[in-house]
Design a protein around this motif. Structure first.
Motif, mmCIF file in Angstrom:
data_model
loop_
_atom_site.group_PDB
_atom_site.id
_atom_site.type_symbol
_atom_site.label_atom_id
_atom_site.label_comp_id
_atom_site.label_asym_id
_atom_site.label_seq_id
_atom_site.Cartn_x
_atom_site.Cartn_y
_atom_site.Cartn_z
ATOM 1 N N ARG A 39 0.482 -1.257 -0.171
ATOM 2 C CA ARG A 39 -0.386 0.062 -0.032
ATOM 3 C C ARG A 39 0.857 1.319 0.033
ATOM 4 O O ARG A 39 1.900 1.363 0.881
ATOM 5 N N PRO A 41 1.179 5.092 -0.634
ATOM 6 C CA PRO A 41 0.895 6.980 0.514
ATOM 7 C C PRO A 41 -0.707 6.715 -0.385
ATOM 8 O O PRO A 41 0.071 7.196 -2.096
ATOM 9 N N GLY A 42 -1.729 6.998 -0.402
ATOM 10 C CA GLY A 42 -2.528 7.529 -0.422
ATOM 11 C C GLY A 42 -3.493 6.649 -2.063
ATOM 12 O O GLY A 42 -3.813 7.032 -2.422
ATOM 13 N N LYS A 43 -2.858 5.381 -1.948
ATOM 14 C CA LYS A 43 -2.916 4.531 -2.968
ATOM 15 C C LYS A 43 -3.696 2.937 -2.454
ATOM 16 O O LYS A 43 -3.938 2.914 -1.454
ATOM 17 N N GLU A 44 -4.558 2.693 -3.206
ATOM 18 C CA GLU A 44 -5.280 1.750 -2.091
ATOM 19 C C GLU A 44 -4.357 -0.383 -2.340
ATOM 20 O O GLU A 44 -2.898 0.081 -3.248
ATOM 21 N N GLU A 89 8.763 3.974 -7.380
ATOM 22 C CA GLU A 89 7.264 3.973 -7.093
ATOM 23 C C GLU A 89 7.009 2.629 -6.316
ATOM 24 O O GLU A 89 5.693 1.938 -6.213
#
Length: 128
Positions: A39, A41-44, A89
């Motif tokens: 996971r 930051p800010g993502k599923e 990423e």
């Protein structure tokens, strides 16, 4: 008590490598499907890799294919995720999870809701 414990996370420069470990207690990993998820930051939460119980075949998300390798050491009741050529990423909290085999393949599409046990996660940060 059934438990999964991840370790091996940390800070690494782009292009570097890390090996994550997922150690099980209270059950035998080789009888379960084991998935690695992350996971950012800010993502599923997304599936990264998976190793099946029977035969130990594997699957990878397209984003990590060719760079990450999942493996299992039955004697140590541990699953590993070798991560090479790391990119910014790839920064995320990484989790391992276990699921009993079902009638459909849990290593395809990485259905988060169908995994029964989860570890607490380990942070991986890729940055220069």
């Amino acid at each position: 008590q059934l438990q999964l414990v991840e370790s091996g996370g940390g800070l690494v420069q782009p292009g570097g490598s890390l090996r994550l470990s997922c150690a099980a207690s209270g059950f035998t990993l080789e009888y379960y499907v084991i998935g690695w998820f992350r996971r950012a930051p800010g993502k599923e939460r997304e599936g990264v890799s998976c190793i099946r119980s029977s035969g130990g075949s594997t699957n990878y998300a397209d984003s990590v294919k060719g760079r990450f390798t999942i493996s299992r050491d039955n004697a140590k009741n541990t699953v590993y995720l070798q991560m090479n050529s790391l990119k910014s990423e790839d920064t995320a909290v990484y989790y391992c999870a276990a699921a009993l085999p079902r009638g459909h393949d849990l290593c395809v599409l990485f259905p988060v809701a169908e995994y029964d046990f989860w570890g607490q996660g380990t942070q991986v940060t890729v940055s220069s």
